[in-house]
Design an enzyme around this catalytic site. Structure first.
Site, PDB file in Angstrom:
ATOM      1  N   GLY A 249       0.985  -1.253   0.170  1.00 49.40           N
ATOM      2  CA  GLY A 249      -0.445   0.077   0.109  1.00 49.40           C
ATOM      3  C   GLY A 249       0.790   1.460  -0.309  1.00 49.40           C
ATOM      4  N   GLU A 250       0.297   2.351   0.745  1.00 40.42           N
ATOM      5  CA  GLU A 250       1.202   3.494   0.820  1.00 40.42           C
ATOM      6  C   GLU A 250       2.783   3.475   1.048  1.00 40.42           C
ATOM      7  OE1 GLU A 250       0.132   6.769   3.797  1.00 40.42           O
ATOM      8  OE2 GLU A 250      -0.411   4.659   5.690  1.00 40.42           O
TER       9      GLU A 250
ATOM     10  N   GLY B 180       4.368   1.127  -0.315  1.00 43.08           N
ATOM     11  CA  GLY B 180       5.218   0.650  -1.752  1.00 43.08           C
ATOM     12  C   GLY B 180       5.544  -0.657  -2.003  1.00 43.08           C
TER      13      GLY B 180
ATOM     14  N   ASP C 135      -4.281  -3.347  -8.875  1.00 43.16           N
ATOM     15  CA  ASP C 135      -4.909  -4.017  -9.858  1.00 43.16           C
ATOM     16  C   ASP C 135      -4.211  -2.816 -10.583  1.00 43.16           C
ATOM     17  OD1 ASP C 135      -6.201  -5.698  -8.989  1.00 43.16           O
ATOM     18  OD2 ASP C 135      -8.320  -4.826  -8.780  1.00 43.16           O
TER      19      ASP C 135
HETATM   20  P1  AMP Z   1      -7.849  -3.900  -5.436  1.00 39.09           P
HETATM   21  O1  AMP Z   1      -7.835  -2.816  -4.371  1.00 39.09           O
HETATM   22  O2  AMP Z   1      -6.532  -3.280  -6.377  1.00 39.09           O
HETATM   23  O3  AMP Z   1      -7.590  -4.819  -4.500  1.00 39.09           O
HETATM   24  O4  AMP Z   1      -9.128  -4.140  -6.152  1.00 39.09           O
HETATM   25  C1  AMP Z   1     -10.156  -4.048  -6.374  1.00 39.09           C
HETATM   26  C2  AMP Z   1     -11.471  -4.056  -7.523  1.00 39.09           C
HETATM   27  O5  AMP Z   1     -11.024  -6.034  -7.008  1.00 39.09           O
HETATM   28  C3  AMP Z   1     -12.390  -3.906  -7.287  1.00 39.09           C
HETATM   29  O6  AMP Z   1     -12.668  -2.834  -8.639  1.00 39.09           O
HETATM   30  C4  AMP Z   1     -13.346  -4.926  -7.287  1.00 39.09           C
HETATM   31  O7  AMP Z   1     -14.928  -5.169  -8.282  1.00 39.09           O
HETATM   32  C5  AMP Z   1     -13.007  -6.163  -7.516  1.00 39.09           C
HETATM   33  N1  AMP Z   1     -12.449  -6.925  -6.781  1.00 39.09           N
HETATM   34  C6  AMP Z   1     -12.751  -7.192  -5.100  1.00 39.09           C
HETATM   35  N2  AMP Z   1     -13.564  -8.539  -4.586  1.00 39.09           N
HETATM   36  C7  AMP Z   1     -12.993  -9.484  -5.882  1.00 39.09           C
HETATM   37  C8  AMP Z   1     -12.876 -10.800  -5.931  1.00 39.09           C
HETATM   38  N3  AMP Z   1     -13.440 -11.590  -5.176  1.00 39.09           N
HETATM   39  N4  AMP Z   1     -13.003 -11.379  -7.582  1.00 39.09           N
HETATM   40  C9  AMP Z   1     -12.208 -10.651  -8.326  1.00 39.09           C
HETATM   41  N5  AMP Z   1     -12.608  -9.221  -7.855  1.00 39.09           N
HETATM   42  C10 AMP Z   1     -12.194  -8.395  -7.016  1.00 39.09           C
END
Ligand code: AMP
Length: 308
Positions: A207-208, A210, A238
């Site tokens: 996260g913040e 790194g 992501d």
């Molecule tokens: P992150 O903050 O990078 O972990 O990703 C958040 C994104 O993950 C959100 O836009 C959600 O739609 C997606 N997400 C949340 N839970 C899941 C899951 N169980 N499987 C796949 N994608 C998910």
């Protein structure tokens, strides 16, 4: 031109942070990965599923960024995957309030014919069986397979997750999840245990604080850019993964040295993502803005020291 296959959710998210709250907005792992990867002028395709309730304007937003959507199935009578989360005051931790799999529950991914020889495959957060099925469809062994996952799949499909982890070159995972996957508190020991599961490279996102890249006995650390405003961390992981995979697809060089640059690109793109709710900041991010921030990053971490 490097070809990249992106697998992951295309979703509705509803987010609460200490700064505000959204109704259902565009989200999903493949969405954030695709928006980040679109900065590298590569041939990228998303493989995912949505329901008939998913607005065409969201799909247009992705195709306008040159993300091929042939592999995004639309189940007319179905509903789109929905996730809702609430961030704590520190913005580093969050609670999942709702996960509705909907059309994702019976999703059989189909990689478009033209992308089965892609050089890089980014397996975004999704059911590990779906991630494996995408690898099964590749007609040529990809140069690089990167996998991202989360605690949800560790809790609900651990054996399937082990099976797909075996098949990938790089895993990107956050610190808490690395600890959950291995039962180890030390991230160095956790990374070693994950190596033993298959991936030659382990990226632990903090996260913040790194990200760390582990490969054999080598470790590289990139801080996150200190930001004045962190509004919504959703999708930062992501976005980081999309920047990482996109850069490697573009440069066609999967050495440890080049992966360090990929980490810096990933961190730079993620630093924009958190500045607004959901995908808002990423939708119109210019290459010029990215370039300026890369320079800031360089200054942040560069120093010269005389060693006698
Ligand atoms: P992150 O903050 O990078 O972990 O990703 C958040 C994104 O993950 C959100 O836009 C959600 O739609 C997606 N997400 C949340 N839970 C899941 C899951 N169980 N499987 C796949 N994608 C998910």
């Amino acid at each position: 031109m490097g070809k990249l296959v992106i697998v992951g959710t295309v979703a509705f998210d509803a987010i609460e942070t200490p700064f505000g709250k959204t109704d259902k907005i565009l989200g999903g792992a493949a969405t954030f990965i695709g928006l980040a990867a679109s900065h590298f002028n590569i041939d990228a395709a998303a493989v995912s599923v949505v329901g008939g309730d998913f607005p065409q304007k969201y799909l247009d937003l992705l195709s306008d960024r040159n993300i091929n959507l042939e592999g995004v199935e639309i189940v007319k009578e179905g509903k789109t995957f929905f996730w809702s989360g609430r961030y704590h005051n520190d913005m580093n931790s969050r609670d999942t309030l709702v996960t509705e799999l909907n059309t994702l529950a019976d999703f059989n991914p189909v990689v478009p014919e033209n992308y089965r020889d892609a050089s890089v495959v980014m397996l975004g957060n999704l059911h590990p069986i779906v991630q494996s099925s995408v690898l099964d469809q590749m007609t040529k062994k990809p140069d690089l397979v990167v996998l991202d996952t989360m605690n949800f799949w560790m809790d609900s499909a651990l054996d399937d997750l082990y099976n797909v982890i075996k098949r990938v070159d790089v895993i990107t995972i956050n610190d808490e999840e690395a600890r959950q996957l291995t039962g180890e508190y030390s991230l160095v020991v956790a990374a070693r245990k994950i190596h033993a599961m298959g991936p030659k490279y382990v990226v632990i996102k903090k996260g913040e604080h790194g990200a760390l890249l582990f490969h054999d006995d080598n470790v590289f650390y990139a801080p996150a850019l200190p930001l004045e405003e962190v509004f919504d961390p959703t999708g930062a992981g992501d976005t980081f993964a999309g920047g990482f995979a996109g850069y490697l697809a573009k440069t066609n060089d999967i050495s440890f040295e080049n992966m360090k640059n990929a980490i810096i690109y990933g961190s730079t793109l993620a630093s924009f993502c958190v500045e607004k709710f959901g995908t808002e900041r990423m939708q119109n991010l210019s290459n010029d803005e990215v370039h300026k921030r890369l320079l800031q990053f360089k200054q942040l971490t560069q120093f010269e020291i005389e060693l006698g």
